[in-house]
Scaffold this motif. Structure first.
Motif: not given
Length: 187
Positions: A29, A47, A54
């Protein structure tokens, strides 16, 4: 590279890795990777390729932090992709709170094993919240010819007195470990 990670090691579920020359970092994140980039590291954030929202959050974090040069790639634990194949050899993979679902443990270690084929000296540094005393990596570490060393949080002033104490309800225990190939020692 001079950089202090402190509480960032476990603030967001994320993963990132870096090499000595040049330093490359990726973060789930993005909080740990953004901090590393701000400290001067050449960063690659990552991610799950299966979670495009994300990846977009990572891109937005880069923009908001004036880091437009930081690439964002989709990598999913346990899946060999073009992005994974294209990564240069890593020296350290930092993984923040990735060991939270036992069914994902082998996918994580499989990906780390793949990266160990590119650089046998690579290490996975991970902080995680203990969710069950019954969960263990021991059999998987043996299967994938890896070893694990527990790192006391107090050794870098991240223990309960300094950082890992939580005001959230319930009991929270944060741990740190370093995983490497079984035949390689920790430096």
């Amino acid at each position: 590279m001079e950089c202090t990670f402190g509480p960032v090691l476990w603030s967001w579920p994320s993963t990132y890795g870096f090499t000595e020359d040049p330093c490359r970092i990726g973060a789930g994140v993005s909080l740990p990777g953004i901090v590393a980039a701000k400290c001067g590291a050449k960063v690659t954030l990552s991610d799950s390729a299966e979670l495009p929202h994300c990846l977009e959050i990572c891109r937005q974090s880069c923009q908001m932090n004036h880091l437009p040069q930081v690439p964002v790639v989709g990598l999913t634990w346990g899946h060999v992709s073009q992005d994974l194949l294209g990564l240069p050899p890593q020296d350290i993979i930092l993984a923040s709170d990735v060991f939270f679902e036992p069914e994902d443990f082998e996918d994580i270690l499989t990906t780390v094993y793949f990266l160990m084929q590119k650089n046998p000296k690579v290490q996975l540094w991970s902080t995680y919240q203990v969710r069950s005393a019954d969960w263990s990596l021991e059999a998987l570490l043996y299967k994938w010819e890896m070893r694990c060393v527990h790192v006391p949080l107090g050794s870098f002033q991240a223990d309960k007195e300094h950082i890992a104490d939580s005001a959230l309800p319930g009991r929270h225990t944060i741990e740190m470990l370093v995983i490497s190939r079984a035949e390689d020692g920790l430096s």
